[in-house]
Design a protein around this motif. Structure first.
Motif, PDB file in Angstrom:
ATOM      1  N   ILE A  75     -25.258 -43.352 -11.073  1.00 35.56           N
ATOM      2  CA  ILE A  75     -26.005 -42.996  -9.870  1.00 35.56           C
ATOM      3  C   ILE A  75     -25.091 -42.882  -8.653  1.00 35.56           C
ATOM      4  N   TRP A  76     -24.002 -43.669  -8.597  1.00 33.68           N
ATOM      5  CA  TRP A  76     -23.193 -43.726  -7.382  1.00 33.68           C
ATOM      6  C   TRP A  76     -22.663 -42.357  -6.938  1.00 33.68           C
ATOM      7  N   PRO A  77     -22.029 -41.544  -7.820  1.00 34.67           N
ATOM      8  CA  PRO A  77     -21.555 -40.233  -7.343  1.00 34.67           C
ATOM      9  C   PRO A  77     -22.693 -39.365  -6.834  1.00 34.67           C
ATOM     10  N   LEU A  78     -23.860 -39.483  -7.475  1.00 32.83           N
ATOM     11  CA  LEU A  78     -25.015 -38.698  -7.031  1.00 32.83           C
ATOM     12  C   LEU A  78     -25.453 -39.132  -5.641  1.00 32.83           C
ATOM     13  N   LEU A  79     -25.480 -40.452  -5.434  1.00 32.79           N
ATOM     14  CA  LEU A  79     -25.878 -40.965  -4.121  1.00 32.79           C
ATOM     15  C   LEU A  79     -24.878 -40.509  -3.064  1.00 32.79           C
ATOM     16  N   PHE A  80     -23.585 -40.558  -3.430  1.00 34.13           N
ATOM     17  CA  PHE A  80     -22.549 -40.103  -2.507  1.00 34.13           C
ATOM     18  C   PHE A  80     -22.765 -38.632  -2.151  1.00 34.13           C
ATOM     19  N   THR A 243     -34.544 -30.661  -2.902  1.00 35.83           N
ATOM     20  CA  THR A 243     -34.180 -30.542  -4.305  1.00 35.83           C
ATOM     21  C   THR A 243     -33.697 -29.157  -4.718  1.00 35.83           C
ATOM     22  N   MET A 244     -34.622 -28.202  -4.676  1.00 41.06           N
ATOM     23  CA  MET A 244     -34.382 -26.943  -5.381  1.00 41.06           C
ATOM     24  C   MET A 244     -33.221 -26.155  -4.802  1.00 41.06           C
ATOM     25  N   ALA A 245     -33.141 -26.130  -3.465  1.00 42.38           N
ATOM     26  CA  ALA A 245     -32.079 -25.339  -2.850  1.00 42.38           C
ATOM     27  C   ALA A 245     -30.715 -25.840  -3.313  1.00 42.38           C
ATOM     28  N   VAL A 246     -30.550 -27.163  -3.310  1.00 40.36           N
ATOM     29  CA  VAL A 246     -29.274 -27.738  -3.744  1.00 40.36           C
ATOM     30  C   VAL A 246     -29.067 -27.496  -5.238  1.00 40.36           C
ATOM     31  N   ALA A 247     -30.146 -27.665  -6.026  1.00 42.31           N
ATOM     32  CA  ALA A 247     -30.017 -27.488  -7.469  1.00 42.31           C
ATOM     33  C   ALA A 247     -29.525 -26.088  -7.805  1.00 42.31           C
ATOM     34  N   ILE A 248     -29.979 -25.092  -7.056  1.00 45.08           N
ATOM     35  CA  ILE A 248     -29.579 -23.719  -7.351  1.00 45.08           C
ATOM     36  C   ILE A 248     -28.183 -23.429  -6.819  1.00 45.08           C
ATOM     37  N   VAL A 249     -27.898 -23.901  -5.594  1.00 46.08           N
ATOM     38  CA  VAL A 249     -26.677 -23.480  -4.922  1.00 46.08           C
ATOM     39  C   VAL A 249     -25.448 -24.225  -5.429  1.00 46.08           C
ATOM     40  N   LEU A 250     -25.563 -25.547  -5.614  1.00 46.73           N
ATOM     41  CA  LEU A 250     -24.364 -26.357  -5.786  1.00 46.73           C
ATOM     42  C   LEU A 250     -23.820 -26.284  -7.212  1.00 46.73           C
ATOM     43  N   SER A 251     -22.509 -26.099  -7.315  1.00 49.84           N
ATOM     44  CA  SER A 251     -21.854 -26.190  -8.619  1.00 49.84           C
ATOM     45  C   SER A 251     -21.278 -27.590  -8.755  1.00 49.84           C
ATOM     46  N   VAL A 252     -21.711 -28.305  -9.799  1.00 47.85           N
ATOM     47  CA  VAL A 252     -21.469 -29.745  -9.881  1.00 47.85           C
ATOM     48  C   VAL A 252     -20.423 -30.070 -10.942  1.00 47.85           C
ATOM     49  N   SER A 253     -19.492 -30.961 -10.591  1.00 50.37           N
ATOM     50  CA  SER A 253     -18.580 -31.468 -11.616  1.00 50.37           C
ATOM     51  C   SER A 253     -18.699 -32.973 -11.748  1.00 50.37           C
ATOM     52  N   GLY A 254     -19.261 -33.630 -10.737  1.00 53.28           N
ATOM     53  CA  GLY A 254     -19.577 -35.041 -10.898  1.00 53.28           C
ATOM     54  C   GLY A 254     -18.653 -36.015 -10.199  1.00 53.28           C
ATOM     55  N   GLY A 255     -17.479 -35.566  -9.767  1.00 53.05           N
ATOM     56  CA  GLY A 255     -16.548 -36.489  -9.136  1.00 53.05           C
ATOM     57  C   GLY A 255     -16.976 -36.836  -7.717  1.00 53.05           C
ATOM     58  N   VAL A 256     -16.388 -37.902  -7.173  1.00 53.47           N
ATOM     59  CA  VAL A 256     -16.618 -38.264  -5.780  1.00 53.47           C
ATOM     60  C   VAL A 256     -15.496 -37.665  -4.945  1.00 53.47           C
ATOM     61  N   THR A 257     -15.814 -36.681  -4.109  1.00 57.20           N
ATOM     62  CA  THR A 257     -14.779 -36.043  -3.303  1.00 57.20           C
ATOM     63  C   THR A 257     -15.361 -35.572  -1.982  1.00 57.20           C
ATOM     64  N   PHE A 258     -14.514 -35.598  -0.944  1.00 60.31           N
ATOM     65  CA  PHE A 258     -14.936 -35.065   0.358  1.00 60.31           C
ATOM     66  C   PHE A 258     -14.613 -33.582   0.486  1.00 60.31           C
ATOM     67  N   ASN A 259     -14.011 -33.020  -0.541  1.00 66.01           N
ATOM     68  CA  ASN A 259     -13.617 -31.625  -0.491  1.00 66.01           C
ATOM     69  C   ASN A 259     -14.856 -30.724  -0.422  1.00 66.01           C
ATOM     70  N   LEU A 260     -14.968 -29.948   0.674  1.00 60.73           N
ATOM     71  CA  LEU A 260     -16.206 -29.199   0.896  1.00 60.73           C
ATOM     72  C   LEU A 260     -16.178 -27.804   0.314  1.00 60.73           C
ATOM     73  N   ILE A 261     -14.979 -27.267   0.022  1.00 63.65           N
ATOM     74  CA  ILE A 261     -14.935 -25.840  -0.309  1.00 63.65           C
ATOM     75  C   ILE A 261     -14.501 -25.574  -1.744  1.00 63.65           C
ATOM     76  N   SER A 262     -14.395 -26.605  -2.581  1.00 68.02           N
ATOM     77  CA  SER A 262     -14.012 -26.340  -3.965  1.00 68.02           C
ATOM     78  C   SER A 262     -15.264 -26.195  -4.822  1.00 68.02           C
ATOM     79  N   SER A 263     -15.060 -25.818  -6.096  1.00 73.45           N
ATOM     80  CA  SER A 263     -16.223 -25.648  -6.965  1.00 73.45           C
ATOM     81  C   SER A 263     -16.524 -26.931  -7.733  1.00 73.45           C
ATOM     82  N   GLY A 264     -15.752 -27.992  -7.521  1.00 77.13           N
ATOM     83  CA  GLY A 264     -16.044 -29.263  -8.173  1.00 77.13           C
ATOM     84  C   GLY A 264     -16.657 -30.233  -7.190  1.00 77.13           C
ATOM     85  N   ASN A 265     -17.986 -30.341  -7.207  1.00 70.98           N
ATOM     86  CA  ASN A 265     -18.667 -31.156  -6.196  1.00 70.98           C
ATOM     87  C   ASN A 265     -19.447 -32.279  -6.854  1.00 70.98           C
TER      88      ASN A 265
END
Lengths: 320, 360
Positions: A75-80, A243-265
């Motif tokens: 849950i922690w990376p998701l909460l982050f 929910t839905m807007a983020v679910a559609i837009v965001l490409s998720v990799s699961g790591g905890v990062t402050f990087n805003l412009i990469s595809s691993g969020n």
């Protein structure tokens, strides 16, 4: 006068008694009180049923829940991700919302001000799924080029470390979409507060020779300050649960990062539930509900704080 | 020129008072408008010269702000200049907020109009692979689920509002008001999880039913109805209630026959807006109803399709080739936006045509 002596005792008696309660009255007041209590019960029920369904995941051994190392690290990376997206959205939306509220209450011509308010409210009416489709179709491609520029020139800041996503499905776009979505609610609450600024304060400062901006800075903004804070927290609550807007837009990799412009969020709790729930069974469902419980607790706290701030201002506003 | 004293000609505003002039210059009357026109012309020129339209718009906007600030600062002084700066920034922020609204509408209409045909509204997706097919089942599902949600929320919402305005005193009323406010902030996905958890305890895991979606939507809808109905009931003048009491009308009849009819238009507006808010909800329906390709109008019998969920699945799982499904997704989005806008318009019309009868 004529009947005075005979009527007097009976009026004395009725005065000491309360108004007569007819059966209809009792039924009706019972019904409406029941409806009010039902709402409290439902809210308690939301918490109770979520806890009941989340419990199996909370007590399950770490290797049975999805994710590598138990439920907390699931849950922690998701909460982050949830907090990062929401705060970023608020950072973008709050100044804009205050400016819009100022424009509608103090700058726009009186006659069309109300219509402009309706137009901003229409932004709130558009369903979130449509914002999601718009975000991935229109907004994401638009950000690819600027994101590349940010990586090249501001890459030393961790936020823009890159590598820049080529699809634009980044945290930055998710936050921008969220910002658009919370803009109307924040600006509506702030607008209401600005509109209630005491007219005499405004006129007094204008009479002292203040320009319009000085009048706003000295009379309007101090009066609306706690409303701005409360409205921002309301907007934060909305952004946390979106929910839905983020679910559609965001490409998720699961790591905890402050990087805003990469595809691993990092993902967000709400989007993760929407994406995983339809295909999940067994303990995975309980885990998702547990993450929903965390989201519920966080939004509940944020909303309660926001309402407390707004209500406090309401109590003072009459005296000011 | 004869020398005149200031008392004959009015106060002398041109002699500095210990060095501070009593007047200062002013920009010409249409200075702001002309600068704006010039900025727009410069922006158009940049676009014609081959620049990116967005970039030239930003440069034109920034140019306007800089020019008007510098000009005003040299002629009118720093205070007035800052005032003009803020005016430009605030107006710009408002226009900026309109951009996404316009862009969303243009995108949805542009992409959705292709399949906005009769087949879309009369066919379901049963047995459809590739081209063709429609959203009849999803539209009907949305109507059934939203209708049920309204059926649950409207009585509860209005009765609660009546309690808060007519009966509520003390801590219970305060608690209800506070938690109704808090409830408006419940994330829609949590409402969906609540409905799922409630039914999973009774029917076992993996349950999907129309009524679950309706309950999830009710959780989102009730606080909106309560809020708006409460505002409207508070607007009913107390004189009307007192007149009814003076005629020995019982309290409940006063509420039903006097208070509610007076506030009816406002309450109807609020209910319409509440429906408009929940009809586009996707997340709670995604996890309580799922999706199906056939028509199912029975809310207690398994999966149902709804318009937002339909749009979502058509977009994320388009199949091969993807184009027909993507077109269906955009048309579903267009249908949804038309429904929501129509509901908003109806709500405004109701409140305008049947304005609360607070006088006479």
């Amino acid at each position: 006068m004529r009947k005075g002596s005979t009527v007097l005792p009976s009026t004395e008696r009725t005065r000491s008694r309360r108004a007569p309660q007819r059966p209809g009255d009792r039924v009706f007041s019972g019904l409406s009180t029941g409806a009010g209590v039902l709402i409290l019960v439902v809210l308690a029920g939301v918490a109770a049923f979520l806890v009941a369904e989340a419990w199996p995941a909370l007590i399950a051994p770490a290797d049975e829940v999805p994710g590598p190392d138990g439920i907390v690290l699931y849950i922690w990376p998701l909460l982050f991700g949830t907090l990062l997206a929401a705060f970023l959205a608020l950072l973008i939306a709050a100044p804009l919302a205050v400016a819009i509220a100022l424009f509608i209450t103090h700058y726009a011509p009186r006659r069309i001000a109300q219509a402009l308010g309706y137009i901003i409210d229409l932004l709130a009416a558009i369903p979130s799924i449509i914002y999601g489709l718009w975000g991935i179709q229109v907004l994401a491609p638009l950000t690819v080029e600027p994101a590349g520029w940010l990586e090249e020139n501001l890459g030393f800041i961790p936020l823009f470390a890159g590598p820049a996503s080529t699809t634009g499905r980044t945290m930055l776009v998710a936050a921008l979409v969220l910002a658009v979505m919370i803009l109307p609610i924040v600006s509506a609450v702030v607008r209401e507060a600005f509109r209630q600024t005491p007219r005499l304060h405004e006129e007094a400062s204008l009479a002292l020779g203040a320009t319009r901006w000085e009048m706003i800075r000295m009379a309007v903004l101090p009066f609306g300050r706690s409303s701005i804070i409360g409205a921002s927290m309301l907007g934060l609550g909305r952004a946390l649960g979106e929910t839905m807007a983020v679910a559609i837009v965001l490409s998720v990799s699961g790591g905890v990062t402050f990087n805003l412009i990469s595809s691993g969020n990092p993902g967000t709790i709400a989007a993760n539930i929407a994406l995983e729930f339809p295909e999940s069974t067994g303990i995975a469902v309980n885990t998702l509900i547990a993450s929903g419980l965390v989201l519920f607790a966080v939004t509940l706290l944020v909303n309660m704080a926001a309402r407390a701030v707004i209500n406090r201002r309401r109590e003072f506003s009459g005296a000011n | 020129m004869p020398v005149t004293t200031s008392s004959e000609r009015g106060p002398d505003l041109h002699t500095p008072l210990s060095g501070v002039p009593l007047t200062h210059g002013q920009l010409p009357r249409y200075a702001a408008q002309f600068t704006l026109l010039a900025a727009i012309a410069a922006g158009i020129a940049l676009t014609l010269a081959g620049w990116n339209p967005a970039a030239s718009a930003i440069i034109a906007g920034a140019g306007y702000v800089v020019v008007i600030y510098a000009w005003s600062r040299t002629v009118e002084g720093p205070r007035k200049a800052r005032d003009r700066l803020v005016t430009a920034v605030v107006t710009g922020a408002f226009l900026l907020a309109l951009l996404p609204l316009v862009s969303v509408i243009v995108t949805v209409v542009g992409n959705g109009i292709a399949r906005f045909d009769v087949e879309f509204f009369t066919y379901s997706m049963r047995g459809v692979v590739g081209e063709g097919g429609g959203a009849y089942h999803a539209i009907m599902g949305t109507l059934v689920v939203t209708g049920l949600a309204a059926l649950i929320s409207v009585p509860i919402g209005i009765l609660t509002a009546i309690y808060l305005v007519e009966y509520g005193r003390g801590r219970l009323a305060k608690a209800i008001t506070f938690f109704v406010d808090v409830m408006t902030g419940i994330p829609s996905i949590v409402a969906g999880l609540f409905a799922y958890a409630l039914f999973a305890l009774v029917f076992g895991p993996g349950v999907r039913m129309g009524i679950m979606g309706a309950i999830a939507l009710s959780v989102l809808m009730i606080p909106v109805v309560v809020r708006s109905a409460e505002e409207m009931l508070k607007l009913v003048p107390n004189e009307l209630r007192e007149a009814a009491y003076a005629l020995a009308v019982p309290k409940w009849r006063t509420i039903v026959k006097v208070v509610l009819p007076t506030a009816l238009a406002g309450i109807a507006t609020g209910v319409t807006l509440a429906i408009a808010r929940v009809i586009g909800e996707t997340a709670p329906l995604l996890i309580t109803l799922g999706i199906t390709s056939s028509v199912n109008l029975n809310p207690v019998d398994g999966r149902m399709a709804t318009l937002p969920v339909y749009a979502y699945y058509q977009y994320v799982t388009p199949g091969v080739p993807p184009e027909p499904a993507l077109e269906r997704a955009w048309t579903a989005a267009l249908t949804l936006i038309i429904i929501v806008m129509a509901l908003n318009l109806i709500a405004r019309l109701i409140s305008r045509l049947f304005a609360p009868k607070t006088r006479g």
